[in-house]
Structures are given as structure tokens and as C-alpha cells.
Design a protein around this motif. Structure first.
Motif, PDB file in Angstrom:
ATOM      1  N   PRO A 276      15.242  10.119  -5.512  1.00  0.00           N
ATOM      2  CA  PRO A 276      14.171  10.891  -5.990  1.00  0.00           C
ATOM      3  C   PRO A 276      13.123  11.301  -4.825  1.00  0.00           C
ATOM      4  O   PRO A 276      12.291  12.249  -5.299  1.00  0.00           O
ATOM      5  CB  PRO A 276      13.795  10.268  -7.160  1.00  0.00           C
ATOM      6  CG  PRO A 276      13.909   8.859  -7.056  1.00  0.00           C
ATOM      7  CD  PRO A 276      14.867   8.768  -6.096  1.00  0.00           C
ATOM      8  N   LEU A 277      13.132  10.647  -3.828  1.00  0.00           N
ATOM      9  CA  LEU A 277      11.916  10.694  -2.828  1.00  0.00           C
ATOM     10  C   LEU A 277      11.614  12.189  -2.343  1.00  0.00           C
ATOM     11  O   LEU A 277      10.874  12.482  -2.156  1.00  0.00           O
ATOM     12  CB  LEU A 277      12.015   9.743  -1.761  1.00  0.00           C
ATOM     13  CG  LEU A 277      12.044   8.185  -2.240  1.00  0.00           C
ATOM     14  CD1 LEU A 277      12.229   7.462  -1.071  1.00  0.00           C
ATOM     15  CD2 LEU A 277      10.693   7.894  -2.987  1.00  0.00           C
ATOM     16  N   VAL A 278      12.976  12.790  -2.168  1.00  0.00           N
ATOM     17  CA  VAL A 278      12.978  14.024  -1.342  1.00  0.00           C
ATOM     18  C   VAL A 278      12.303  15.198  -2.352  1.00  0.00           C
ATOM     19  O   VAL A 278      11.745  16.015  -1.777  1.00  0.00           O
ATOM     20  CB  VAL A 278      14.358  14.565  -0.951  1.00  0.00           C
ATOM     21  CG1 VAL A 278      15.157  14.685  -2.272  1.00  0.00           C
ATOM     22  CG2 VAL A 278      14.480  15.668  -0.104  1.00  0.00           C
TER      23      VAL A 278
ATOM     24  N   LYS B  78       0.848  -1.381   0.226  1.00  0.00           N
ATOM     25  CA  LYS B  78       0.096  -0.185  -0.077  1.00  0.00           C
ATOM     26  C   LYS B  78       0.738   1.222  -0.019  1.00  0.00           C
ATOM     27  O   LYS B  78       0.438   2.228  -0.436  1.00  0.00           O
ATOM     28  CB  LYS B  78      -1.031  -0.102   1.225  1.00  0.00           C
ATOM     29  CG  LYS B  78      -1.967  -0.920   1.154  1.00  0.00           C
ATOM     30  CD  LYS B  78      -3.249  -0.572   0.083  1.00  0.00           C
ATOM     31  CE  LYS B  78      -4.273  -1.419   0.232  1.00  0.00           C
ATOM     32  NZ  LYS B  78      -5.450  -0.962  -0.758  1.00  0.00           N
ATOM     33  N   CYS B  79       2.016   1.329   0.646  1.00  0.00           N
ATOM     34  CA  CYS B  79       2.869   2.362   0.835  1.00  0.00           C
ATOM     35  C   CYS B  79       4.302   2.028   0.564  1.00  0.00           C
ATOM     36  O   CYS B  79       5.262   1.513   1.349  1.00  0.00           O
ATOM     37  CB  CYS B  79       2.887   2.954   2.170  1.00  0.00           C
ATOM     38  SG  CYS B  79       3.513   4.372   2.610  1.00  0.00           S
ATOM     39  N   PHE B  80       4.697   2.368  -0.992  1.00  0.00           N
ATOM     40  CA  PHE B  80       6.324   2.002  -0.926  1.00  0.00           C
ATOM     41  C   PHE B  80       7.211   2.791  -0.223  1.00  0.00           C
ATOM     42  O   PHE B  80       8.394   2.572  -0.072  1.00  0.00           O
ATOM     43  CB  PHE B  80       6.515   2.025  -2.709  1.00  0.00           C
ATOM     44  CG  PHE B  80       6.471   3.501  -3.020  1.00  0.00           C
ATOM     45  CD1 PHE B  80       7.509   4.144  -3.162  1.00  0.00           C
ATOM     46  CD2 PHE B  80       5.277   4.243  -3.210  1.00  0.00           C
ATOM     47  CE1 PHE B  80       7.911   5.419  -3.763  1.00  0.00           C
ATOM     48  CE2 PHE B  80       5.372   5.379  -3.815  1.00  0.00           C
ATOM     49  CZ  PHE B  80       6.669   6.119  -3.961  1.00  0.00           C
ATOM     50  N   TRP B  81       6.525   3.978   0.217  1.00  0.00           N
ATOM     51  CA  TRP B  81       7.353   5.102   0.804  1.00  0.00           C
ATOM     52  C   TRP B  81       8.313   4.206   2.071  1.00  0.00           C
ATOM     53  O   TRP B  81       9.472   4.718   2.599  1.00  0.00           O
ATOM     54  CB  TRP B  81       6.765   6.087   1.347  1.00  0.00           C
ATOM     55  CG  TRP B  81       5.995   6.691   0.411  1.00  0.00           C
ATOM     56  CD1 TRP B  81       4.656   6.507  -0.223  1.00  0.00           C
ATOM     57  CD2 TRP B  81       6.240   8.108  -0.607  1.00  0.00           C
ATOM     58  NE1 TRP B  81       4.486   7.430  -0.964  1.00  0.00           N
ATOM     59  CE2 TRP B  81       5.420   8.402  -1.298  1.00  0.00           C
ATOM     60  CE3 TRP B  81       7.615   8.691  -0.465  1.00  0.00           C
ATOM     61  CZ2 TRP B  81       5.430   9.479  -2.283  1.00  0.00           C
ATOM     62  CZ3 TRP B  81       7.841   9.903  -1.092  1.00  0.00           C
ATOM     63  CH2 TRP B  81       6.555  10.269  -2.031  1.00  0.00           C
ATOM     64  N   ILE B  82       7.841   3.408   2.813  1.00  0.00           N
ATOM     65  CA  ILE B  82       8.377   2.863   3.964  1.00  0.00           C
ATOM     66  C   ILE B  82       9.619   2.164   3.620  1.00  0.00           C
ATOM     67  O   ILE B  82      10.649   2.120   4.268  1.00  0.00           O
ATOM     68  CB  ILE B  82       7.332   1.737   4.451  1.00  0.00           C
ATOM     69  CG1 ILE B  82       5.903   2.345   4.850  1.00  0.00           C
ATOM     70  CG2 ILE B  82       7.907   0.765   5.609  1.00  0.00           C
ATOM     71  CD1 ILE B  82       4.896   1.394   5.414  1.00  0.00           C
ATOM     72  N   THR B  83       9.906   1.807   2.300  1.00  0.00           N
ATOM     73  CA  THR B  83      11.050   1.098   1.988  1.00  0.00           C
ATOM     74  C   THR B  83      12.195   2.043   1.695  1.00  0.00           C
ATOM     75  O   THR B  83      13.322   1.608   1.416  1.00  0.00           O
ATOM     76  CB  THR B  83      10.915   0.106   0.768  1.00  0.00           C
ATOM     77  OG1 THR B  83      10.561   0.724  -0.111  1.00  0.00           O
ATOM     78  CG2 THR B  83       9.916  -1.025   1.210  1.00  0.00           C
ATOM     79  N   GLY B  84      11.573   3.264   1.381  1.00  0.00           N
ATOM     80  CA  GLY B  84      12.415   4.523   0.842  1.00  0.00           C
ATOM     81  C   GLY B  84      13.117   4.097  -0.479  1.00  0.00           C
ATOM     82  O   GLY B  84      14.205   4.794  -1.015  1.00  0.00           O
TER      83      GLY B  84
ATOM     84  N   ILE C  73      14.730   8.815   3.055  1.00  0.00           N
ATOM     85  CA  ILE C  73      13.408   9.365   2.578  1.00  0.00           C
ATOM     86  C   ILE C  73      13.962  10.859   2.366  1.00  0.00           C
ATOM     87  O   ILE C  73      13.300  11.627   1.319  1.00  0.00           O
ATOM     88  CB  ILE C  73      12.436   9.871   3.782  1.00  0.00           C
ATOM     89  CG1 ILE C  73      11.071  10.345   2.960  1.00  0.00           C
ATOM     90  CG2 ILE C  73      12.766  10.956   4.560  1.00  0.00           C
ATOM     91  CD1 ILE C  73      10.336   9.476   2.238  1.00  0.00           C
ATOM     92  N   LEU C  74      15.207  11.398   2.623  1.00  0.00           N
ATOM     93  CA  LEU C  74      15.850  12.598   2.105  1.00  0.00           C
ATOM     94  C   LEU C  74      16.551  12.531   1.150  1.00  0.00           C
ATOM     95  O   LEU C  74      17.414  13.381   0.582  1.00  0.00           O
ATOM     96  CB  LEU C  74      16.465  13.359   3.272  1.00  0.00           C
ATOM     97  CG  LEU C  74      15.505  13.602   4.425  1.00  0.00           C
ATOM     98  CD1 LEU C  74      16.482  14.286   5.692  1.00  0.00           C
ATOM     99  CD2 LEU C  74      14.772  14.646   3.958  1.00  0.00           C
TER     100      LEU C  74
END
Length: 625
Positions: free
Chosen positions: A542-544, A449-455, A538-539
Motif C-alpha cells: 500500500p505504500l505507493v 522514526k521512519c518505517f518507510w525505510i523497511t518498505g 516502495i513502489l
């Protein structure tokens, strides 16, 4: 028998019962003898005296016929209305006139040229009236004149006959021809005066009747005119009302047509804008995919140079959890669905799990009770010893529990972050009680549901459609029309759940305390070190540079920041200081321009920490007794 005398020859034919005729008596009073004049009147008087002798004194007197002036010749009057009440007064002749009375023809009465009460004698030939005959008024006038003369003639003869029959006979001395002539003349004069008065009275009554008739006619005409005016006014009002209603209806139709036309043009404009925007989005997405693929390749090369390769890298973590989710879909769900016993057991567990997750509150006692119930339920689904291969119902139940936790985070935690803490306590409590596989299944669900958790930002594969790639990134299906703001808010709720699990300690109630030998049951991806690692990943690009990043970073720090400060101390303080100074104030973090509100909120949290030196304990972190 003729009026005024008796006929000896006809006396035999009369009935014996007939009353005897009364002797003649003069109506005039005794007067002096009139002087002898050589005129027609004296001659008539001498003739009258000569005809009267003592031998004939017993015979009834036969009056000398008086010639009255004839009325104007006119046609026989026809009444205007046969049903009129005055029919008998105005009718001169009726159907009986067609057969004349033979007796009246044989023995006429009245003056010469008249026929007594039946009116004036008819002329032999009807007078012809020019121009198509007389009108109604002329007929009425002729009828009135004839009737008046007939009534006067009859009245005269009846009065004369009554006077002669009732008056006592004059004495012999008064039977002077001159006196009788004077009496007759006086009587005629009085009769003429009376007749004139009667005529005047009759004319006046006719005039009054005529005036009343014309008044009623004029009144009827006025009433008819008023009624016609009223009808005309009503028709005019109805016409105006219909015209007004037609005008309003026409205006409404025109307004409706204009509105429909404007809506059609607006729809066309919006459709054109949407189409244009979709084309622009497709171009941007294609360019972004290319850029991200290039950036991912650069990051991979950079990770290789830094030694971050293989297991533990963001890409490897993402692939690991994706493979775990695929394993559940292919090896667990079909097996349970095809086995009736498994299905029954899983259905019972599902009905018990769903309400318990919805009943979680900040109460530690209630949370501990729910953890014990879930532990008992999961333990009942563990396979007996020696049958470790039949783990599908247990894994299916863990998958359903993970799904319920994720759904609760998307719905409840998104609106109120402090509701994430009870969920984290349940997860750590079950892990500490030996349900280690829950950590694997829940992490796979979170990453799905949330790929952001893996960074790690998964790029689009060459054979992958845009819709499938959006699903990989956690976006809702296209038919739900989820905006980017809604997407970021939902991702924030999932990050809050992940942060609450990381900051929850298994050594305190209600999730603990667990013995030191059970600490190994807590997987590494749910320990505080995973939170430190996530802050670093997360910083990185390309996520930042993505729009949701500042919101997700602020949510993570708000939920788990105090716990990380307690664990890492100065190192965490240095991280927050650099993030505030260089990342937010100097803009070196290169946050997206579209996320200024999230960046401002993050900056306020960091400035509050900088001012106080500590972080305010979030509501719900400690829990209620």
C-alpha cells in the motif's frame, strides 16, 4: 448774638476778647432815588427808612428776611453708599441731628422758615409714601433738592454777611431808603441769577454723574452678559464634547461587542468544523486501517506465494529493528541510569558527541578529523577483554550517537539535502573502523522514526490506540499539531540520511579506505543492494498510494541515484525508464492525487536523466578537500 445786629443785653455774656462788630456798609452803589410807589415794596422801603436813624447808624445792619420758595417736601435723603466720597455734599442730616443745637434755636439766622446751613426745617411728621415707600432714585432726587436749597441759602447769607462786613459804609447822602431798596432788589436779582446758574451747574454735574453712573452700570451689564455668554458657550462646547466622547465610546463598545460576538461565532464555527473533520478523519482512519489490514494480509499471502517469507521480508525487518529498539530501552538505558560510574562515563561521551555532529561540513579533512575523534571516544568505552558483558556504556553511547544523527537529519537535511553526505561518511567511517554495532543501533533508530525505510506499512494492532499507532508510523505527538506536509518533509530528511549511507563507499577517503578484510563490517542494510531493494518495495501497495511516497522516492533518487546508476548500470536505467513512462506519464504507479507537486518534481528529474543519459552529480556528494 443774632446775625446782623448787636444785643446790648447779651454783650455782657460775650467774651471780652471777642472782636468788635464792623459797622454796616451797603453793598449797593449810589443810585437815583426810586420813584415812590404805593405798593408793598414802597411800604417796606418806608418802614426801612423809618427804622434807620442817625442814632442807629453805628449798629450793624440787620437785613430784611427774604422768603425763598420752599423746596418740595420730601423725606430725609439717605445716601446710596455710606462710603461714597460725596457723603459730605449730599448728607443733609446725620446722627447729630437727633439733638438740635440750642444756640441756633435761640438765635436763628436766615430767612423766615429756614434754619440756615443745617437745611430746611423738618416737618413735624414724616410723609408717608404709598406703595411701600420711595425707591432709591426718589430718595436720591429728594436728597439732591434739599441739599441744593440748603447750599444756596447758606451761600446767600454768607455772601450777604461778608458784603456787609467788608463794604465801606455809604455816605450819608446815599442812605436813601429808595436807593437801598433798589440795591437790595438788585442784589437779590443777582443772587437769584447766581443761584440759578449754580443750580444749573449742579444739575448738569448731577446729570453728568448720573449719566456716568448709568454708563458704568450698562457697561457692567454688558460685561456680565459677555461673561455669561462666554460661560454659556464654554458649557455648550463642553456639553458637545462630552456628547461626542460618549458617542465615540458607545460606538467603540458596540464595535467591541460586535467583534466579540463575531469571534465567538467564528470560534463556534471553527470548533464545529474541527469536530466534524475529526469525526470524518476517525471514520477514514478506521476504514483505512481495515483496508490496510486486509491489504497487508493479501501482501503477506502474496509474499508467501513468491517465497519472500521469514527473515528478509519487509515485515520481518520491521519487527527485527523494533525488537532491537525495545532491547535498548529495557536492557541498556536502565542499567546505565542505575550505575554511577556508567552514568559519569556516558555523560562525558554525550557532551563530546553532540557538538561534533553539529560541526560536520562538506570538508573531507574536517570530516576525517571528527571520525577519528568519535572512533577514539567509542573505543575508550569498549569493555576490556574478558568483561564483554559490561557493554551497556558502549551501547548507550552508540544509541546517543544514532539519536544525534537522526535529529540532525530531521532538522538540517530536511532543509538542505546535501548536508546528508557528511553524516553518511561518518557512519561508514565508524563502521569500517570496527564499530559494527553502530549499524544495528542506527538502523533501529531510523526504523523507529521512519518505517518507510523497511518498505513495510505496520497495521494497527487490535489492542493499540490510534495515538500509539500514529507514533509507530513516525508522526509527531498530537500536541505539536504536525501537518501531513511537515510529516512528509521530515520523513524526506531521514530517507536522505539512509540514501547517503547506502551510496557512500568505504574504499575512498575520508571515511576510508578500509582494508578488504574490514568490508564485512558494513552491514547488508547499509549497502547499495539495500537501496535497490528499497526502490522495489516502495513502489508496491500500500505504500505507493500514500501521499508522501512520490516525495520520498524523488529524494532517494536525488541523493543515491547517481551511485546506483554507476553500480547497476543498464538495470537501473531500465528501472528509471519504466518508472517515467508507466509510473509517471501513464499513471500506472497509482500515486496519490494529493501529491501532484511531488510527482511533477520526480517526473522532471527522470526527464532530465532521459534527455542527458546521466544524472547530474549532487552538490556535496564528492566533498571538499
Amino acid at each position: 448774638m443774632k446775625f446782623g445786629y448787636s444785643d446790648p443785653e447779651s454783650s455782657d455774656s460775650d467774651s471780652d476778647d471777642a472782636p468788635p462788630l464792623a459797622p454796616f456798609r451797603s453793598l449797593a452803589r449810589p443810585t437815583r432815588p426810586a420813584p415812590v410807589r404805593h405798593s408793598s415794596s414802597s411800604k417796606a422801603a418806608s418802614k426801612l427808612s423809618a427804622s434807620s436813624s442817625p442814632s442807629t447808624s453805628t449798629r450793624p445792619f440787620s437785613p430784611t428776611p427774604v422768603v425763598l420758595p420752599k423746596p418740595p417736601q420730601s423725606k430725609r435723603a439717605i445716601p446710596l453708599d455710606p462710603d461714597s466720597s460725596d457723603e459730605e455734599l449730599f448728607q443733609v442730616g446725620d446722627e447729630d441731628d437727633e439733638s438740635e443745637d440750642s444756640e441756633e434755636e435761640a438765635w436763628p439766622v436766615g430767612p423766615v422758615g429756614s434754619i440756615g446751613v443745617r437745611g430746611w426745617r423738618r416737618s413735624g411728621k414724616s410723609q408717608e409714601v404709598a406703595h411701600g415707600g420711595p425707591d432709591e432714585f426718589e430718595l436720591w432726587d429728594s436728597k439732591t433738592k434739599a441739599s441744593s436749597w440748603a447750599a444756596a441759602n447758606r451761600s446767600f447769607h454768607l455772601s450777604l454777611s461778608r458784603s456787609l462786613s467788608l463794604s465801606p459804609p455809604p455816605p450819608p447822602s446815599a442812605r436813601n431808603p429808595a436807593n437801598e431798596l433798589a440795591s437790595i432788589q438788585s442784589l437779590l436779582s443777582s443772587l437769584q441769577i447766581q443761584q440759578s446758574a449754580d443750580n444749573d451747574k449742579l444739575v448738569k454735574s448731577f446729570d453728568k454723574r448720573n449719566q456716568a453712573l448709568w454708563s458704568s452700570i450698562e457697561k457692567a451689564i454688558l460685561e456680565a452678559e459677555k461673561e455669561e455668554e462666554g460661560r454659556r458657550r464654554v458649557l455648550e462646547e463642553n456639553r458637545k464634547r462630552e456628547e461626542e466622547s460618549e458617542r465615540k465610546a458607545r460606538e467603540m463598545r458596540e464595535a467591541e461587542q460586535r467583534k466579540v460576538e463575531e469571534e465567538r461565532k467564528e470560534r463556534e464555527r471553527v470548533a464545529a468544523e474541527v469536530k466534524k473533520r475529526e469525526e470524518e478523519e476517525k471514520v477514514k482512519k478506521a476504514k483505512a486501517v481495515e483496508d490496510e489490514m486486509k491489504r497487508a494480509k493479501d501482501e503477506e499471502e502474496k509474499a508467501k506465494s513468491l517465497g519472500i517469507t521469514g527473515e528478509g521480508s519487509p515485515k520481518a525487518e520491521w519487527e527485527r529493528w523494533t525488537a532491537k529498539m525495545t532491547h535498548i530501552k529495557t536492557h541498556v538505558l536502565p542499567v546505565v541510569s542505575q550505575n554511577p560510574a556508567f552514568r559519569k562515563a556516558c555523560f562525558t561521551a554525550k557532551r563530546s558527541i553532540t557538538p561534533k555532529i553539529g560541526q560536520l561540513t562538506s570538508s573531507n579533512s574536517a570530516t576525517s578529523h571528527i571520525i577519528d575523534q568519535l572512533h577514539s571516544l567509542l573505543s575508550s568505552l569498549l569493555p576490556p577483554k574478558g568483561q564483554e558483558t559490561a557493554t551497556q556504556p558502549y551501547t548507550w553511547t552508540l544509541n546517543h550517537l544514532a539519536k544525534a544523527l537522526v535529529k540532525q537529519a530531521e532538522q538540517e537535511v530536511t532543509a538542505k539535502l546535501d548536508t546528508a553526505y557528511p553524516l553518511g561518511r561518518v557512519v561508514i567511517g565508524l563502521l569500517a573502523r570496527g564499530h559494527v554495532e553502530l549499524g544495528e543501533v542506527l538502523m533501529a533508530r531510523l526504523v523507529k522514526k521512519c518505517f518507510w525505510i523497511t518498505g513495510y506499512w505496520p497495521p494497527r494492532k487490535p489492542d493499540q490506540t490510534p495515538e500509539a499507532h500514529q507514533k509507530t508510523l513516525g508522526h509527531a505527538p498530537p500536541n505539536q499539531s504536525e501537518s501531513l506536509v511537515q510529516y512528509a518533509s521530515r520523513m524526506s530528511g531521514l530517507i536522505a540520511l539512509y540514501a547517503s549511507i547506502i551510496q557512500t563507499s568505504p574504499l575512498v577517503a575520508p571515511q576510508g579506505p578500509c582494508p578488504p578484510t574490514s568490508l564485512s563490517n558494513i552491514p547488508s542494510h547499509f549497502r547499495p543492494s539495500a537501496g535497490w531493494r528499497w526502490l522495489v518495495l516502495i513502489l508496491r501497495p500500500p505504500l505507493v498510494a500514500l501521499e508522501p511516497t512520490p516525495l520520498l522516492l524523488g529524494t532517494f533518487l536525488e541523493v543515491a541515484g547517481e551511485s546506483l546508476l554507476e553500480i547497476y548500470g543498464k538495470q537501473m536505467g531500465k528501472f528509471l525508464e519504466v518508472l517515467l513512462r508507466e509510473g509517471v506519464r501513464e499513471g500506472k504507479a497509482t500515486f496519490s492525487e494529493k501529491s501532484k507537486a511531488s510527482v511533477m518534481k520526480l517526473g522532471l528529474w527522470l526527464e532530465d536523466w532521459e534527455k542527458k543519459g546521466t544524472v547530474e552529480t549532487p552538490s556535496g556528494r564528492e566533498g571538499d578537500p
